[in-house]
Scaffold this motif. Structure first.
Motif: not given
Length: 361
Positions: A252-255, A273-282
């Motif tokens: 799962v990609f969080e964008v 499974g694999t969670l991929v953090i792509v979005g740039a957050g605060a």
């Protein structure tokens, strides 16, 4: 020259000035005439204060153009060369670079705190460039490592996207996740970066790619770029049930860059499974996970910075895939506007109408 300036953090409109000069030219520096620049969601985040950035500043970090002049000691490019702007150049000598993790090099951030523009009029003569660049301007002055030569057959608008969004999304799937053939994938957030992650997952042979976005036009676009189905956020639990029999997706990609969507992404990732953090957050937005689920579910959480791999190699790979027709980059550009219409383009991005807007200078 003309440039679009944000006067204060939190404002939602840019002001177009024609009394801007690119500052800092000298040894090791390159002056670039910007021909095209992409509008990335990170620009909006910096304007809103989600990403740290001193003001006043000129947004933009996805740019391409022609070299006007080079400073003493610059050998990688010369006047007239076509280049894209790399906002995070590798120094080649720090610990991260020596380990081969050039995307984690901090050298590029050193210039982010130094004004690289100035106004000949107005009360605030010093103006910063976002991420040390500031491509919403007709010219920029950057370190030589930020000016990356591009082949003659790559249009400026396509090159600009390679400079950030495409490299980030593709790399998340190809480098960070290394998606397995036949696997199930969900991508939450289907702007330009999310669509690039979808294309990357398709390249790797994912059997099911579920695009998740609240905006209908983006869901429709995701299907054109390789998603096997597209759903609204409310429909994601049903997609998890029908695609994975309730187990959860392999990847799962969080964008988006928000803790709420990251938590949703975690909950829809299968055990192991694999969670991929792509979005740039605060910095003040915290993701809450309990220690038992971290241990018991053994889900891998993989942040992905700028595509999670060597940036220059990623550029070359992207160009090769584009030339071979394996990825669609022109289709990502849904709007083209002149610099004077930048605020309309910002509104389109905020409402999710545009995948990527190209500002032509």
């Amino acid at each position: 020259m003309r440039a679009a300036v944000l006067q204060e953090i939190g404002q939602d409109k840019l002001e177009i000035f024609d009394d801007i000069e690119a500052a800092g030219f000298g040894p090791g520096r390159v002056r670039i005439r910007v021909r095209a620049t992409g509008l990335c969601h990170s620009d909006l985040s910096a304007m809103a204060g989600v990403l740290p950035q001193p003001a006043p500043f000129i947004p933009g970090h996805e740019g391409a153009g022609e070299v006007v002049e080079v400073g003493e000691g610059v050998t990688n490019v010369g006047p007239g060369d076509r280049v894209l702007v790399c906002w995070l150049p590798a120094c080649g000598v720090c610990a991260a670079c020596k380990r081969g993790q050039t995307q984690l090099c901090l050298a590029g951030f050193m210039n982010a705190g130094t004004p690289n523009f100035r106004r000949t009029g107005g009360s605030s003569p010093e103006v910063f460039g976002f991420a040390g660049t500031g491509t919403f301007a007709e010219e920029v002055v950057v370190d030589a490592g930020c000016a990356v030569p591009i082949p003659d057959d790559v249009p400026f608008d396509v090159a600009a996207l390679i400079g950030c969004g495409v490299t980030t999304g593709l790399g998340a799937a190809l480098n960070t996740a290394d998606v397995s053939a036949g696997s199930s994938v969900a991508v939450i957030g289907c702007g330009g970066v999310g669509i690039s992650a979808i294309q990357g997952a398709r390249l790797k042979g994912a059997a099911e790619i579920v695009a998740v976005d609240p905006v209908l036009s983006r869901r429709e676009a995701a299907l054109r770029f390789g998603a096997t189905r597209a759903v609204s956020p409310d429909e994601l639990p049903d997609a998890k049930q029908s695609v994975t029999e309730g187990e959860g997706f392999d990847y799962v990609f969080e964008v988006v860059g928000r803790s709420a969507t990251a938590r949703t992404a975690y909950d829809h990732t299968r055990r192991g499974g694999t969670l991929v953090i792509v979005g740039a957050g605060a910095m003040d937005d915290f993701l809450q996970l309990n220690m038992f689920e971290l241990f018991f579910d053994e889900k891998r959480i993989r942040p992905s910075m700028y595509g999670g791999g060597d940036v220059l190699r990623s550029y070359e790979r992207t160009v090769a895939l584009w030339r071979a027709g394996r990825i669609d980059l022109e289709g990502l550009i849904t709007h083209r506007v002149p610099l004077g219409d930048i605020n309309e383009a910002l509104d389109q991005m905020r409402t999710g109408v545009a995948l990527r807007t190209c500002i032509e200078l």
